[in-house]
Design a protein around this motif. Sequence first.
Motif, PDB file in Angstrom:
ATOM      1  N   GLY A  47      35.497  40.442  35.893  1.00  0.00           N
ATOM      2  CA  GLY A  47      36.179  39.203  36.251  1.00  0.00           C
ATOM      3  C   GLY A  47      37.253  39.430  37.294  1.00  0.00           C
ATOM      4  O   GLY A  47      38.407  39.004  37.123  1.00  0.00           O
ATOM      5  N   VAL A  48      36.896  40.104  38.383  1.00  0.00           N
ATOM      6  CA  VAL A  48      37.870  40.421  39.435  1.00  0.00           C
ATOM      7  C   VAL A  48      38.303  39.140  40.143  1.00  0.00           C
ATOM      8  O   VAL A  48      37.465  38.370  40.633  1.00  0.00           O
ATOM      9  N   LYS A  49      39.615  38.911  40.193  1.00  0.00           N
ATOM     10  CA  LYS A  49      40.163  37.686  40.769  1.00  0.00           C
ATOM     11  C   LYS A  49      40.864  37.914  42.103  1.00  0.00           C
ATOM     12  O   LYS A  49      41.043  36.990  42.885  1.00  0.00           O
ATOM     13  N   LYS A  50      41.291  39.148  42.344  1.00  0.00           N
ATOM     14  CA  LYS A  50      41.949  39.484  43.603  1.00  0.00           C
ATOM     15  C   LYS A  50      41.111  40.525  44.335  1.00  0.00           C
ATOM     16  O   LYS A  50      40.509  41.390  43.709  1.00  0.00           O
ATOM     17  N   ASP A  51      41.084  40.444  45.656  1.00  0.00           N
ATOM     18  CA  ASP A  51      40.345  41.431  46.429  1.00  0.00           C
ATOM     19  C   ASP A  51      40.996  42.805  46.253  1.00  0.00           C
ATOM     20  O   ASP A  51      42.190  42.987  46.534  1.00  0.00           O
ATOM     21  N   ILE A  58      45.787  45.195  36.966  1.00  0.00           N
ATOM     22  CA  ILE A  58      45.252  44.470  35.809  1.00  0.00           C
ATOM     23  C   ILE A  58      46.341  43.593  35.184  1.00  0.00           C
ATOM     24  O   ILE A  58      46.120  42.424  34.848  1.00  0.00           O
ATOM     25  N   LYS A  59      47.527  44.171  35.057  1.00  0.00           N
ATOM     26  CA  LYS A  59      48.634  43.449  34.427  1.00  0.00           C
ATOM     27  C   LYS A  59      49.008  42.190  35.204  1.00  0.00           C
ATOM     28  O   LYS A  59      49.400  41.162  34.627  1.00  0.00           O
ATOM     29  N   SER A  60      48.839  42.229  36.524  1.00  0.00           N
ATOM     30  CA  SER A  60      49.201  41.076  37.363  1.00  0.00           C
ATOM     31  C   SER A  60      48.076  40.041  37.441  1.00  0.00           C
ATOM     32  O   SER A  60      48.194  39.052  38.157  1.00  0.00           O
TER      33      SER A  60
END
Length: 408
Positions: A289-293, A361-363
Amino acid sequence: MNKIGVQEPTVLLPKEGIDLKKWAVVACDQYSSSPEYWQDVEKIVGKSPSTNNLIFPEAWLGKDDEVRIKRIQQSMKDYLAQGLFHEHKGFILVERKTERTRMGLMLAVDLEQYDYNKGSTSLIRATEGTILDRIPPRVRIRQGAPLELPHIMMLVDDPDDTVLGPLIKAKNKFKVLYDTELMMKGGHIRGYAVDSTHSTKMLKALEELAKPASFKARYGLSDNRPVLLFAVGDGNHSLATAKAVWEEMKKSTPAASLVNHPARYALVELVNVHDEGLEFEPIHRVLFGVKKDLLTSLRESLGDTISFSSCTRQEMIARAGGGATHKIGMISSKGYGVIEFARPTHNLPVATLQNFLDPFIKSGGAHSIDYVHGDDVVCDLGSKASNVGLYLPTMPKDDLFKTVLLDG
């Protein structure tokens, strides 16, 4: 308690007549992203007695956890009531055969000598960061459980093979406690009861390795930093769970009972890091579920020290490595490539990468992360939509203890 934090263990072994091939399963944190593996195990085991009924495969975490935990603890009580075990007190030499042979020694270690926190200077130390979120589910299983089934490999840096070497040479004189093929292409395992004479010599060899002068000479140290005797090679979170349960238990246990309380000790398998049968394999990372490049975030964090080049799978595997720069493979739905860190922040590529991944991950950069073994697994999972696989190089054996000393 001796200064090396080692005690002779008491081990429950299945009684004669139990199918050991169905009894033994792999560690619960294996195949965590491959539930079909565990489904196959359930079919093989059927209704036979098996450790599959006594552990919580992490592939099932988040699916009726409390129901499964109660079932596990009840199975433990049932097996004890049915008299399925016999007790063995003493060290056990373990011989494992897959493509190669690896030797280990079952013993108990003192949790008072272990600290998994960053910056630890304890006699026993972790070799990877402890993910605190992974401990509570394991604690819930362990609390109230009458049996313990750890899967902890402890490593000792013994280049002259003074600890296990003499036991291996004398193994044919020892009583064989178990001898079986393992399911799901797991190979073969045999356990030997170490006699008292060899046990005494083994403990003396460990004491010699733990002497400050010997420790300093082994690593060419000029300072008087605390001795590192054992490094957790696998099962760090199992040992961390045992530590967490023990620390909580200490609060309500009379001081007089603390010294020899069973919960103070954890069962581990000690392996010489130089054992020819011990092959170091990297633990790759998969982001779900990668949300940021990822590359953009890396460059925002580390600037122009980061570069990326596309390549084939074979080229990615060949190029991944450490040294003056760190090269880590990257797999996504777009294909394969290599990320290069021109100015690494740590001694090993895995530490350089993890130093970035933890805050990423935390962000909210990705929904979750998993730690997987095997080229095919990381490539298959990483190539799925919204996922990213990160391919890590193999670490040289000689670097392990030095890295724990240098990087923590």
